[in-house]
Design an enzyme around this catalytic site. Structure first.
Site, PDB file in Angstrom:
ATOM      1  N   GLU A  60       3.821   0.381  12.197  1.00 36.32           N
ATOM      2  CA  GLU A  60       2.908  -0.311  11.967  1.00 36.32           C
ATOM      3  C   GLU A  60       2.857  -1.273  12.130  1.00 36.32           C
ATOM      4  O   GLU A  60       1.117  -2.667  11.703  1.00 36.32           O
ATOM      5  CB  GLU A  60       2.736   0.431   9.895  1.00 36.32           C
ATOM      6  N   ARG A 118      -6.174  -3.622  10.371  1.00 35.39           N
ATOM      7  CA  ARG A 118      -5.169  -3.828  11.587  1.00 35.39           C
ATOM      8  C   ARG A 118      -5.495  -4.215  13.098  1.00 35.39           C
ATOM      9  O   ARG A 118      -4.886  -5.351  13.969  1.00 35.39           O
ATOM     10  CB  ARG A 118      -3.101  -2.902  11.851  1.00 35.39           C
ATOM     11  N   HIS A 164      -3.340   7.194  14.505  1.00 32.77           N
ATOM     12  CA  HIS A 164      -3.757   5.999  13.093  1.00 32.77           C
ATOM     13  C   HIS A 164      -4.973   6.080  13.269  1.00 32.77           C
ATOM     14  O   HIS A 164      -5.963   6.796  13.277  1.00 32.77           O
ATOM     15  CB  HIS A 164      -2.863   5.076  13.469  1.00 32.77           C
ATOM     16  N   LYS A 180       1.120  -1.061   0.018  1.00 33.54           N
ATOM     17  CA  LYS A 180      -0.004   0.273  -0.171  1.00 33.54           C
ATOM     18  C   LYS A 180       0.540   1.617   0.478  1.00 33.54           C
ATOM     19  O   LYS A 180       1.091   2.299  -0.513  1.00 33.54           O
ATOM     20  CB  LYS A 180      -0.916   0.340   1.010  1.00 33.54           C
ATOM     21  N   SER A 181       1.818   1.259   0.964  1.00 36.08           N
ATOM     22  CA  SER A 181       2.581   2.437   0.547  1.00 36.08           C
ATOM     23  C   SER A 181       3.543   2.384  -0.593  1.00 36.08           C
ATOM     24  O   SER A 181       3.224   4.012  -0.410  1.00 36.08           O
ATOM     25  CB  SER A 181       3.533   2.086   1.842  1.00 36.08           C
ATOM     26  N   LYS A 231      -9.091  -2.574   3.551  1.00 41.44           N
ATOM     27  CA  LYS A 231      -8.249  -1.447   3.392  1.00 41.44           C
ATOM     28  C   LYS A 231      -7.345  -1.896   2.957  1.00 41.44           C
ATOM     29  O   LYS A 231      -6.525  -1.137   1.813  1.00 41.44           O
ATOM     30  CB  LYS A 231      -8.260  -0.850   5.087  1.00 41.44           C
ATOM     31  N   ARG A 236      -4.411   3.143  18.438  1.00 46.59           N
ATOM     32  CA  ARG A 236      -3.859   1.591  18.594  1.00 46.59           C
ATOM     33  C   ARG A 236      -3.439   1.354  19.681  1.00 46.59           C
ATOM     34  O   ARG A 236      -3.494   0.154  19.977  1.00 46.59           O
ATOM     35  CB  ARG A 236      -3.136   1.328  17.519  1.00 46.59           C
TER      36      ARG A 236
END
Length: 446
Positions: free
Chosen positions: A331, A406, A358, A29-30, A431, A362
């Site tokens: 992450e 996550r 985030h 994704k990054s 996502k 989290r």
């Protein structure tokens, strides 16, 4: 905050024995969203091969389309996408960008509005209104943009009006990026397009997720830019110049998304392999094998038919770690947290205070869910302290996902060893992993 009233529960499967699985992970994704931005900033079409197709990348392509960028999907392979920037490099203004809950969209796309021919309005999911945005917007204001907030200052929704004339000389922008490395990356991605270039000073004491910033610097330079970092002084400089990615770019698999699967080998025992593991990478997830090895796994990188694998093998024993500093790879903290619930000694996971900003807080969410199943954890100023309890004392529960992909995969990992785990809104994993449930069941042979 309970999500259970209107969202379906998913029963997380338990592992019936040691694993023996090979799991193919979709594109990063990054990297996908950085490449999409850089392709849009060029002058010629770029074909991205192996692009992640998930909610975050769909949001990014939708955002670019609203700015006049074409994203043409190969009818024979949806992960091959050709990006055509607008003629003359001028983005289309007087439109709306919807960010969803995607940090890379809400923090990377606003910079493109500097080069638009009119104001651009930004909005997102209601939960996105809690995510910090002000540092990157402060930076754009220092570059001459006008930001009008339509709610809380420093948050979505807002409208960016580009300056009539961009500054001709190099501008020094000073922001505090302690809350997210994406604030720095969002400005570095556009620095080359500024007539005088950019000098960026991070005023905070710590720089979170430095590997993500290094990824951005490497990607800008890979597109023909000239970005330099002085990490000790927390200063980045970008020279002015044209950006253009190669005609064809292959996207690496998302190594952070490999964390739940490779980590599953430690919780359930056995072996899990991920193909196409790069020899070198700018992804923070590249640090994952070393972390798992420190926790007691055996890690190897065999090659077969020209494909390099990351192979993690474990007998199910998990070692706790003293002062486990995850500053460089926050992450993957939720996946490592799931493993540490079953560790043999206490662990302090530190360097992750920025995870409070985030998709959800989290740190609070992880502690809440660990306690929900009978585990022991508490928040630290900059992380989480885990105290081991016997596996037999852990029990099933309905675990919240907080609309955070996550957190959902964290709960699935817990379910490998704790029967009776049900997860609220496992679909939030779309996502970054469009078929997480299918991949997870496939790993378990179900």
């Amino acid at each position: 905050m309970s999500e259970t009233n209107n969202l379906q529960l998913w029963p997380a499967p338990t592992a019936n024995g040691p694993l023996d699985a090979t799991v193919t992970i979709p594109g990063s994704k990054s990297l996908s969203n950085r490449y999409l931005i850089l392709a849009a900033l060029g002058s010629q079409p770029v074909t991205l091969v192996g692009l992640l197709r998930s909610r975050d990348t769909e949001l990014m392509m939708g955002a670019l389309a609203s700015l006049g960028v074409r994203c043409d999907i190969d009818p024979d392979n949806e992960t091959t996408v050709t990006v055509t920037p607008p003629a003359g490099g001028r983005f289309q203004g007087n439109g709306n960008v919807y960010c969803g809950l995607a940090g890379t969209v809400m923090r990377f796309v606003p910079g493109l509005a500097l080069f638009a021919d009119g104001p651009v309005h930004f909005d997102g999911d209601e939960q996105a209104y809690a995510r910090p945005m002000k540092p990157v917007l402060d930076g754009l204001e220092q570059l001459g943009a006008t930001v009008d907030y339509h709610g809380e200052i420093g948050r979505l929704p807002f409208t960016i009006t580009p300056p009539t004339v961009l500054p001709a000389d190099r501008v020094q922008v000073s922001i505090d990026s302690s809350g997210s490395s994406q604030f720095i990356s969002g400005l570095l991605l556009i620095g080359s397009r500024l007539p005088g270039g950019l000098t960026l000073q991070h005023t905070g004491e710590k720089t979170p997720s430095l590997p993500h910033i290094r990824m951005t610097v490497a990607d800008v330079n890979g597109a023909g830019g000239h970005a330099l970092a002085d990490e000790d002084s927390r200063v980045w400089k970008v020279k002015p110049g044209a950006l253009q990615l190669p005609e064809r770019v292959v996207v690496e698999p998302d190594l952070s998304n490999a964390a739940p699967f490779l980590g599953a080998a430690l919780i359930a025992g056995g072996t899990v392999r991920v193909p196409h593991w790069p020899v070198e990478t700018t992804q923070p997830g590249g640090l994952l094998p070393g972390y798992l090895e420190r926790m007691g796994a055996k890690v190897a990188f065999p090659e077969q038919d020209g494909i390099r694998y990351c192979e993690v093998t474990s007998d199910g024993s998990i070692h706790g770690l003293d002062d486990f500093d995850l500053t460089a790879a926050g992450e993957i903290a939720p996946s490592l947290a799931a493993i540490l619930v079953f560790a043999d000694k206490p662990t302090s996971m530190i360097g992750i205070g920025h995870l409070r900003g985030h998709e959800t807080n989290r740190l609070e969410a992880l502690v809440t869910e660990i306690r929900r199943i009978g585990g022991a954890a508490r928040e630290l100023p900059d992380g989480i302290a885990f105290t081991p309890v016997p596996r037999a004392s852990l029990h099933g529960a309905v675990m919240e996902s907080y609309a955070d992909h996550r957190m959902a995969t964290f709960a699935a990992m817990i379910g490998l060893a704790v029967p009776g785990i049900q997860i609220v809104n496992v679909a939030t994993t779309r996502k970054t992993l469009p078929d997480f449930v299918g991949m997870w069941n496939g790993m378990l042979g179900k």
